[in-house]
Design a protein around this motif. Structure first.
Motif, PDB file in Angstrom:
ATOM      1  N   PHE A 223       0.820  -1.216   0.000  1.00  0.00           N
ATOM      2  CA  PHE A 223       0.000   0.000   0.000  1.00  0.00           C
ATOM      3  C   PHE A 223       0.856   1.270   0.000  1.00  0.00           C
ATOM      4  CE2 PHE A 223      -2.714  -3.360   1.541  1.00  0.00           C
ATOM      5  CZ  PHE A 223      -3.919  -3.114   0.898  1.00  0.00           C
ATOM      6  N   SER A 224       2.123   1.128  -0.408  1.00  0.00           N
ATOM      7  CA  SER A 224       3.006   2.300  -0.408  1.00  0.00           C
ATOM      8  C   SER A 224       2.798   3.152  -1.652  1.00  0.00           C
ATOM      9  CB  SER A 224       4.459   1.827  -0.353  1.00  0.00           C
ATOM     10  OG  SER A 224       5.309   2.925  -0.623  1.00  0.00           O
ATOM     11  N   MET A 225       2.843   4.463  -1.471  1.00  0.00           N
ATOM     12  CA  MET A 225       2.825   5.382  -2.614  1.00  0.00           C
ATOM     13  C   MET A 225       4.108   6.204  -2.619  1.00  0.00           C
ATOM     14  SD  MET A 225      -1.130   6.525  -2.828  1.00  0.00           S
ATOM     15  CE  MET A 225      -0.797   7.640  -4.188  1.00  0.00           C
ATOM     16  N   ASP A 226       5.157   5.561  -2.189  1.00  0.00           N
ATOM     17  CA  ASP A 226       6.448   6.200  -2.023  1.00  0.00           C
ATOM     18  C   ASP A 226       6.888   6.949  -3.289  1.00  0.00           C
ATOM     19  OD1 ASP A 226       8.540   6.798  -0.431  1.00  0.00           O
ATOM     20  OD2 ASP A 226       9.750   5.057  -1.023  1.00  0.00           O
ATOM     21  N   GLY A 227       7.143   8.246  -3.137  1.00  0.00           N
ATOM     22  CA  GLY A 227       7.699   9.047  -4.230  1.00  0.00           C
ATOM     23  C   GLY A 227       6.713   9.468  -5.308  1.00  0.00           C
ATOM     24  N   LYS A 228       5.454   9.119  -5.175  1.00  0.00           N
ATOM     25  CA  LYS A 228       4.476   9.401  -6.243  1.00  0.00           C
ATOM     26  C   LYS A 228       4.142  10.898  -6.321  1.00  0.00           C
ATOM     27  CE  LYS A 228       3.166   5.041  -7.234  1.00  0.00           C
ATOM     28  NZ  LYS A 228       3.626   4.438  -8.445  1.00  0.00           N
ATOM     29  N   VAL A 229       3.845  11.320  -7.555  1.00  0.00           N
ATOM     30  CA  VAL A 229       3.375  12.685  -7.795  1.00  0.00           C
ATOM     31  C   VAL A 229       1.889  12.611  -8.153  1.00  0.00           C
ATOM     32  CG1 VAL A 229       3.656  14.749  -9.205  1.00  0.00           C
ATOM     33  CG2 VAL A 229       5.665  13.353  -8.625  1.00  0.00           C
ATOM     34  N   CYS A 230       1.066  13.312  -7.386  1.00  0.00           N
ATOM     35  CA  CYS A 230      -0.393  13.157  -7.513  1.00  0.00           C
ATOM     36  C   CYS A 230      -1.072  14.511  -7.703  1.00  0.00           C
ATOM     37  CB  CYS A 230      -0.969  12.545  -6.231  1.00  0.00           C
ATOM     38  SG  CYS A 230      -0.113  11.082  -5.631  1.00  0.00           S
ATOM     39  N   LEU A 231      -2.215  14.464  -8.380  1.00  0.00           N
ATOM     40  CA  LEU A 231      -3.068  15.648  -8.508  1.00  0.00           C
ATOM     41  C   LEU A 231      -4.483  15.261  -8.102  1.00  0.00           C
ATOM     42  CD1 LEU A 231      -3.968  18.465  -9.529  1.00  0.00           C
ATOM     43  CD2 LEU A 231      -3.937  17.551 -11.851  1.00  0.00           C
ATOM     44  N   VAL A 232      -5.033  15.991  -7.129  1.00  0.00           N
ATOM     45  CA  VAL A 232      -6.398  15.735  -6.670  1.00  0.00           C
ATOM     46  C   VAL A 232      -7.202  17.016  -6.871  1.00  0.00           C
ATOM     47  CG1 VAL A 232      -7.877  15.066  -4.733  1.00  0.00           C
ATOM     48  CG2 VAL A 232      -5.555  14.134  -4.899  1.00  0.00           C
ATOM     49  N   THR A 233      -8.171  16.992  -7.782  1.00  0.00           N
ATOM     50  CA  THR A 233      -8.994  18.197  -7.956  1.00  0.00           C
ATOM     51  C   THR A 233     -10.019  18.263  -6.827  1.00  0.00           C
ATOM     52  OG1 THR A 233     -10.724  17.183  -9.337  1.00  0.00           O
ATOM     53  CG2 THR A 233      -8.738  17.969 -10.477  1.00  0.00           C
ATOM     54  N   GLY A 234     -10.371  19.500  -6.455  1.00  0.00           N
ATOM     55  CA  GLY A 234     -11.313  19.666  -5.345  1.00  0.00           C
ATOM     56  C   GLY A 234     -10.728  19.143  -4.051  1.00  0.00           C
ATOM     57  N   GLY A 235      -9.448  19.427  -3.830  1.00  0.00           N
ATOM     58  CA  GLY A 235      -8.772  18.872  -2.645  1.00  0.00           C
ATOM     59  C   GLY A 235      -8.843  19.762  -1.420  1.00  0.00           C
ATOM     60  N   SER A 236      -9.578  20.868  -1.500  1.00  0.00           N
ATOM     61  CA  SER A 236      -9.574  21.798  -0.355  1.00  0.00           C
ATOM     62  C   SER A 236     -10.502  21.355   0.766  1.00  0.00           C
ATOM     63  CB  SER A 236      -9.967  23.207  -0.810  1.00  0.00           C
ATOM     64  OG  SER A 236     -11.317  23.237  -1.237  1.00  0.00           O
TER      65      SER A 236
ATOM     66  N   GLY B 193     -13.599  18.031   2.136  1.00  0.00           N
ATOM     67  CA  GLY B 193     -14.312  16.786   1.886  1.00  0.00           C
ATOM     68  C   GLY B 193     -13.464  15.657   1.330  1.00  0.00           C
ATOM     69  N   LEU B 194     -14.053  14.929   0.394  1.00  0.00           N
ATOM     70  CA  LEU B 194     -13.447  13.694  -0.109  1.00  0.00           C
ATOM     71  C   LEU B 194     -12.065  13.906  -0.729  1.00  0.00           C
ATOM     72  CD1 LEU B 194     -16.347  12.860   0.464  1.00  0.00           C
ATOM     73  CD2 LEU B 194     -16.399  11.675  -1.718  1.00  0.00           C
ATOM     74  N   GLY B 195     -11.905  15.004  -1.460  1.00  0.00           N
ATOM     75  CA  GLY B 195     -10.617  15.292  -2.089  1.00  0.00           C
ATOM     76  C   GLY B 195      -9.524  15.462  -1.047  1.00  0.00           C
ATOM     77  N   SER B 196      -9.853  16.178   0.036  1.00  0.00           N
ATOM     78  CA  SER B 196      -8.839  16.373   1.089  1.00  0.00           C
ATOM     79  C   SER B 196      -8.550  15.050   1.801  1.00  0.00           C
ATOM     80  CB  SER B 196      -9.293  17.444   2.088  1.00  0.00           C
ATOM     81  OG  SER B 196     -10.399  16.993   2.828  1.00  0.00           O
ATOM     82  N   TYR B 197      -9.547  14.177   1.919  1.00  0.00           N
ATOM     83  CA  TYR B 197      -9.311  12.869   2.558  1.00  0.00           C
ATOM     84  C   TYR B 197      -8.326  12.033   1.710  1.00  0.00           C
ATOM     85  CZ  TYR B 197     -13.785  14.025   4.898  1.00  0.00           C
ATOM     86  OH  TYR B 197     -14.808  14.638   5.580  1.00  0.00           O
TER      87      TYR B 197
END
Ligand SMILES: NC(=O)c1ccc[n+]([C@@H]2O[C@H](COP(=O)([O-])OP(=O)(O)OC[C@H]3O[C@@H](n4cnc5c(N)ncnc54)[C@H](OP(=O)(O)O)[C@@H]3O)[C@@H](O)[C@H]2O)c1
Length: 262
Positions: free
Chosen positions: A5-18, A20-24
């Motif tokens: 379950f590691s996401m080591d080093g990943k670059v991610c984009l989450v829209t609506g991250g401010s 609710g669900l996006g921030s989670y």
């Protein structure tokens, strides 16, 4: 198995991250080891505060980018800012959305367009515009991931949220179409269909925990509770780590059984 379950080093984009669900999900990615998680929203103040909060988790960096993604200009502006900073991205979560009650008698074309623009058109064209950075670091062993945030409303019939349900239904169909269209690119495309979660969108329903309507709703949901940070973060991290890399074109109902009881 250790790093399943590691996401080591990943670059991610989450829209609506401010909020609710996006921030989670952004929270989960950072705790799982992501190097950088970009979050977007329109409101600068809330977005910056959330990015500061998530960066202080002490793992990777959370970077805010403010854009209105309901317009193509907003999408293009976000894409050029991302491309200026990152040669590739590993994860795109299309989460920003608008919930609007639009029964048939009061539905007007403006409501329909507002819902469709942010809930259906924006996720498709943002994904299209980011295909190059999504393809760049993707391998068979470690594919890039695209997640659409749908809703149980996509497959249930709620006439009071006509436009919203339809927009989410489009997303679920897109999930399967894109999964097949991108099969040779090592990009996994999946959707999560949440039931009721604590967020700004649902605030009116849960803000008074003693309200009879809220208690009745909890009683009816088979899990007898709303979804929380850990529920959303857990499934998003699973889908974006080695653990979930064999899911492709899948819709994961994350609803505590809601769809069975309403
Ligand atoms: N909460 C639930 O029970 C539930 C259930 C099923 C599905 N969902 C889905 O989950 C997703 C997230 O919703 P949520 O419940 O977490 O709601 P929320 O707390 O209201 O969060 C919505 C996020 O999207 C952003 N956003 C909205 N319109 C935008 C636009 N035009 N451009 C850029 N960003 C925009 C908001 O920030 P700004 O307003 O500052 O732009 C905010 O960051 C949505 O797609 C929703 O349909 C939620």
């Amino acid at each position: 198995m250790e790093n399943l379950f590691s996401m080591d080093g990943k670059v991610c984009l989450v829209t609506g991250g401010s909020s609710g669900l996006g921030s989670y999900m952004a929270h989960g990615f950072l705790v799982a080891g992501a190097a950088r998680v970009y979050i977007t929203a329109r409101s600068n103040e809330k977005l910056n505060a959330k990015a500061d909060e998530l960066s202080s988790l002490g793992t990777g960096e959370c970077i805010p980018i403010s854009e209105d993604l309901s317009s193509l200009e907003g999408i293009n502006s976000l894409v050029s800012k991302i491309k200026n900073r990152e040669p590739y991205i590993d994860v795109l979560v299309n989460n920003a959305g608008l919930g609007l009650a639009t029964p048939i008698d009061s539905l007007d074309v403006g409501d329909w367009d507002r819902v469709m623009d942010i809930n259906a058109r924006s996720p498709l064209f943002l994904t299209q515009a980011l295909l190059e950075p999504l393809r760049k670091n993707a391998t068979q062993k470690d594919p890039s991931r695209v997640i659409f945030i749908s809703s149980v409303a996509a497959s249930m019939v709620f006439p009071s949220v006509l436009a919203y349900s339809s927009s989410k239904n489009i997303l679920e169909h897109l999930t399967k179409q894109l999964a097949l269209a991108l099969r040779d690119d090592f990009i996994r495309v999946n959707a999560i269909a949440p039931g009721r979660f604590y967020s700004e969108m649902t605030r009116r329903a849960w803000q008074d925990p003693e309200a009879e309507s809220f208690k009745a709703e909890l009683k009816r949901i088979p899990a007898h509770r709303y979804g929380e940070l850990e529920d959303m973060a857990g499934v998003a991290v699973m889908l974006c780590s080695r653990a979930g890399s064999y899911f492709h074109g899948e819709i994961l109902n994350l609803d505590g059984g809601f769809r069975l009881a309403f």
